[in-house]
Each structure stands twice: as structure tokens, then as C-alpha cells.
Write a protein that holds these residues in place. Sequence first.
Motif, PDB file in Angstrom:
ATOM      1  N   GLY A   1      -1.943   3.194   2.502  1.00 46.06           N
ATOM      2  CA  GLY A   1      -2.903   3.695   1.537  1.00 46.06           C
ATOM      3  C   GLY A   1      -2.599   3.191   0.128  1.00 46.06           C
ATOM      4  O   GLY A   1      -1.491   2.745  -0.182  1.00 46.06           O
ATOM      5  N   LYS A   2      -3.619   3.289  -0.711  1.00 46.32           N
ATOM      6  CA  LYS A   2      -3.531   2.761  -2.066  1.00 46.32           C
ATOM      7  C   LYS A   2      -2.476   3.487  -2.906  1.00 46.32           C
ATOM      8  O   LYS A   2      -1.708   2.850  -3.633  1.00 46.32           O
ATOM      9  CB  LYS A   2      -4.902   2.860  -2.749  1.00 46.32           C
ATOM     10  CG  LYS A   2      -4.922   2.251  -4.116  1.00 46.32           C
ATOM     11  CD  LYS A   2      -6.299   2.333  -4.746  1.00 46.32           C
ATOM     12  CE  LYS A   2      -6.218   1.755  -6.148  1.00 46.32           C
ATOM     13  NZ  LYS A   2      -7.463   1.803  -6.842  1.00 46.32           N
ATOM     14  N   ILE A   3      -2.422   4.803  -2.810  1.00 45.17           N
ATOM     15  CA  ILE A   3      -1.479   5.575  -3.629  1.00 45.17           C
ATOM     16  C   ILE A   3      -0.034   5.214  -3.245  1.00 45.17           C
ATOM     17  O   ILE A   3       0.825   5.007  -4.119  1.00 45.17           O
ATOM     18  CB  ILE A   3      -1.717   7.090  -3.494  1.00 45.17           C
ATOM     19  CG1 ILE A   3      -3.078   7.433  -4.091  1.00 45.17           C
ATOM     20  CG2 ILE A   3      -0.611   7.890  -4.145  1.00 45.17           C
ATOM     21  CD1 ILE A   3      -3.517   8.858  -3.867  1.00 45.17           C
ATOM     22  N   ALA A   4       0.225   5.103  -1.943  1.00 50.02           N
ATOM     23  CA  ALA A   4       1.571   4.731  -1.493  1.00 50.02           C
ATOM     24  C   ALA A   4       1.910   3.323  -1.970  1.00 50.02           C
ATOM     25  O   ALA A   4       3.048   3.058  -2.382  1.00 50.02           O
ATOM     26  CB  ALA A   4       1.658   4.818   0.026  1.00 50.02           C
ATOM     27  N   ASP A   5       0.927   2.444  -1.931  1.00 46.96           N
ATOM     28  CA  ASP A   5       1.154   1.073  -2.394  1.00 46.96           C
ATOM     29  C   ASP A   5       1.480   1.058  -3.884  1.00 46.96           C
ATOM     30  O   ASP A   5       2.412   0.367  -4.320  1.00 46.96           O
ATOM     31  CB  ASP A   5      -0.084   0.217  -2.099  1.00 46.96           C
ATOM     32  CG  ASP A   5       0.142  -1.255  -2.388  1.00 46.96           C
ATOM     33  OD1 ASP A   5       1.309  -1.709  -2.355  1.00 46.96           O
ATOM     34  OD2 ASP A   5      -0.850  -1.963  -2.643  1.00 46.96           O
ATOM     35  N   GLU A   6       0.764   1.837  -4.646  1.00 47.04           N
ATOM     36  CA  GLU A   6       1.005   1.903  -6.091  1.00 47.04           C
ATOM     37  C   GLU A   6       2.396   2.476  -6.405  1.00 47.04           C
ATOM     38  O   GLU A   6       2.977   2.172  -7.441  1.00 47.04           O
ATOM     39  CB  GLU A   6      -0.069   2.759  -6.766  1.00 47.04           C
ATOM     40  CG  GLU A   6      -1.432   2.093  -6.784  1.00 47.04           C
ATOM     41  CD  GLU A   6      -2.538   3.029  -7.250  1.00 47.04           C
ATOM     42  OE1 GLU A   6      -2.282   4.241  -7.470  1.00 47.04           O
ATOM     43  OE2 GLU A   6      -3.686   2.545  -7.364  1.00 47.04           O
ATOM     44  N   ARG A   7       2.908   3.297  -5.548  1.00 48.40           N
ATOM     45  CA  ARG A   7       4.220   3.917  -5.768  1.00 48.40           C
ATOM     46  C   ARG A   7       5.365   3.080  -5.170  1.00 48.40           C
ATOM     47  O   ARG A   7       6.516   3.503  -5.170  1.00 48.40           O
ATOM     48  CB  ARG A   7       4.238   5.318  -5.187  1.00 48.40           C
ATOM     49  CG  ARG A   7       3.326   6.265  -5.963  1.00 48.40           C
ATOM     50  CD  ARG A   7       3.550   7.665  -5.555  1.00 48.40           C
ATOM     51  NE  ARG A   7       2.926   8.770  -6.166  1.00 48.40           N
ATOM     52  CZ  ARG A   7       2.048   8.870  -7.124  1.00 48.40           C
ATOM     53  NH1 ARG A   7       1.604   7.822  -7.705  1.00 48.40           N
ATOM     54  NH2 ARG A   7       1.573  10.008  -7.552  1.00 48.40           N
ATOM     55  N   GLY A   8       5.066   1.928  -4.647  1.00 51.11           N
ATOM     56  CA  GLY A   8       6.093   1.008  -4.156  1.00 51.11           C
ATOM     57  C   GLY A   8       6.509   1.187  -2.709  1.00 51.11           C
ATOM     58  O   GLY A   8       7.464   0.552  -2.262  1.00 51.11           O
ATOM     59  N   VAL A   9       5.804   2.031  -1.979  1.00 49.11           N
ATOM     60  CA  VAL A   9       6.169   2.259  -0.582  1.00 49.11           C
ATOM     61  C   VAL A   9       6.026   0.978   0.240  1.00 49.11           C
ATOM     62  O   VAL A   9       6.915   0.624   1.024  1.00 49.11           O
ATOM     63  CB  VAL A   9       5.325   3.405   0.030  1.00 49.11           C
ATOM     64  CG1 VAL A   9       5.568   3.519   1.529  1.00 49.11           C
ATOM     65  CG2 VAL A   9       5.631   4.714  -0.667  1.00 49.11           C
ATOM     66  N   VAL A  10       4.942   0.270   0.025  1.00 56.92           N
ATOM     67  CA  VAL A  10       4.689  -0.940   0.804  1.00 56.92           C
ATOM     68  C   VAL A  10       5.759  -2.001   0.516  1.00 56.92           C
ATOM     69  O   VAL A  10       6.305  -2.615   1.437  1.00 56.92           O
ATOM     70  CB  VAL A  10       3.272  -1.496   0.531  1.00 56.92           C
ATOM     71  CG1 VAL A  10       3.063  -2.833   1.224  1.00 56.92           C
ATOM     72  CG2 VAL A  10       2.214  -0.487   0.967  1.00 56.92           C
ATOM     73  N   SER A  11       6.083  -2.197  -0.743  1.00 60.67           N
ATOM     74  CA  SER A  11       7.094  -3.207  -1.081  1.00 60.67           C
ATOM     75  C   SER A  11       8.485  -2.790  -0.608  1.00 60.67           C
ATOM     76  O   SER A  11       9.331  -3.640  -0.342  1.00 60.67           O
ATOM     77  CB  SER A  11       7.088  -3.498  -2.579  1.00 60.67           C
ATOM     78  OG  SER A  11       7.410  -2.331  -3.307  1.00 60.67           O
ATOM     79  N   ALA A  12       8.747  -1.494  -0.490  1.00 61.32           N
ATOM     80  CA  ALA A  12      10.041  -1.029   0.007  1.00 61.32           C
ATOM     81  C   ALA A  12      10.103  -1.089   1.535  1.00 61.32           C
ATOM     82  O   ALA A  12      11.185  -1.274   2.109  1.00 61.32           O
ATOM     83  CB  ALA A  12      10.298   0.400  -0.457  1.00 61.32           C
ATOM     84  N   TYR A  13       8.954  -0.963   2.180  1.00 62.17           N
ATOM     85  CA  TYR A  13       8.923  -0.929   3.643  1.00 62.17           C
ATOM     86  C   TYR A  13       9.270  -2.281   4.264  1.00 62.17           C
ATOM     87  O   TYR A  13      10.036  -2.331   5.240  1.00 62.17           O
ATOM     88  CB  TYR A  13       7.545  -0.470   4.141  1.00 62.17           C
ATOM     89  CG  TYR A  13       7.435  -0.500   5.644  1.00 62.17           C
ATOM     90  CD1 TYR A  13       7.997   0.510   6.411  1.00 62.17           C
ATOM     91  CD2 TYR A  13       6.806  -1.552   6.303  1.00 62.17           C
ATOM     92  CE1 TYR A  13       7.915   0.491   7.792  1.00 62.17           C
ATOM     93  CE2 TYR A  13       6.721  -1.584   7.684  1.00 62.17           C
ATOM     94  CZ  TYR A  13       7.283  -0.566   8.428  1.00 62.17           C
ATOM     95  OH  TYR A  13       7.208  -0.595   9.797  1.00 62.17           O
ATOM     96  N   ALA A  14       8.757  -3.361   3.737  1.00 58.78           N
ATOM     97  CA  ALA A  14       8.953  -4.682   4.346  1.00 58.78           C
ATOM     98  C   ALA A  14      10.435  -5.048   4.493  1.00 58.78           C
ATOM     99  O   ALA A  14      10.862  -5.454   5.586  1.00 58.78           O
ATOM    100  CB  ALA A  14       8.196  -5.745   3.568  1.00 58.78           C
TER     101      ALA A  14
END
Length: 105
Positions: free
Chosen positions: A43-56
Motif C-alpha cells: 500500500g501507498k502509506i506503507a511505501d511512504e513510510r519505507g516498508v517497501v524499501s526495507a522489505y526487499a
Amino acid sequence: MDTVEVVCSKLVEDADKWRAAADGMSKAADAAGGLAMGAEQFGKIADERGVVSAYAPLQQTFTTLASGAATEFAKIADTLTLVAETYLREDQAGEHAMRRLEDRL
């Protein structure tokens, strides 16, 4: 006291267990590698909070660890098998040598 054959068969049984563990870790590595997720999943909010960049990197770490474990477990299995084969071969060679000595006496 167990014979060399019995002890070696136990080593081979252990090797089979390590091979099974290697197979399990290989499957885990494949599963972890297939869990790539991006902003669409988080989701967009998680992406904005860095979740996506931390997940990879986390996903890559788990994939690498599981893959490495599979490799090491397979090496352990191969070593146990080689040890069992070597012990058997040396025991048989020693037995043959003893018979030749007995024949000369």
C-alpha cells in the motif's frame, strides 16, 4: 560393539537426514525468493513510510540464508557419505591384507 558396516550404515542414515534438510532449505529459499512484494502489496502509506524499501533487503537476506544452508547441509551429507565409503573400503582392504598374512603363516 558395532561392526564397521553397522557404523557406516548409521553414517549413511545421517547423510540422508542432512540431504532431506538440504532439500527443505532449498524449497524454503525458493519460497522466500518468490515473496517479492512492492507498493502494490503493501500500500501507498506503507511505501511512504519505507516498508517497501526495507522489505526487499530482508527478503533477499532470508533467501540467501536458506540457500546457503541448503548448500552447507548438502556438503555435510556428501562428507558423511564419503567417510562411510572410505571406512568400508579401508576395512575391507585391511581384512584382505590380514587374510594374506594368515595364508603365509
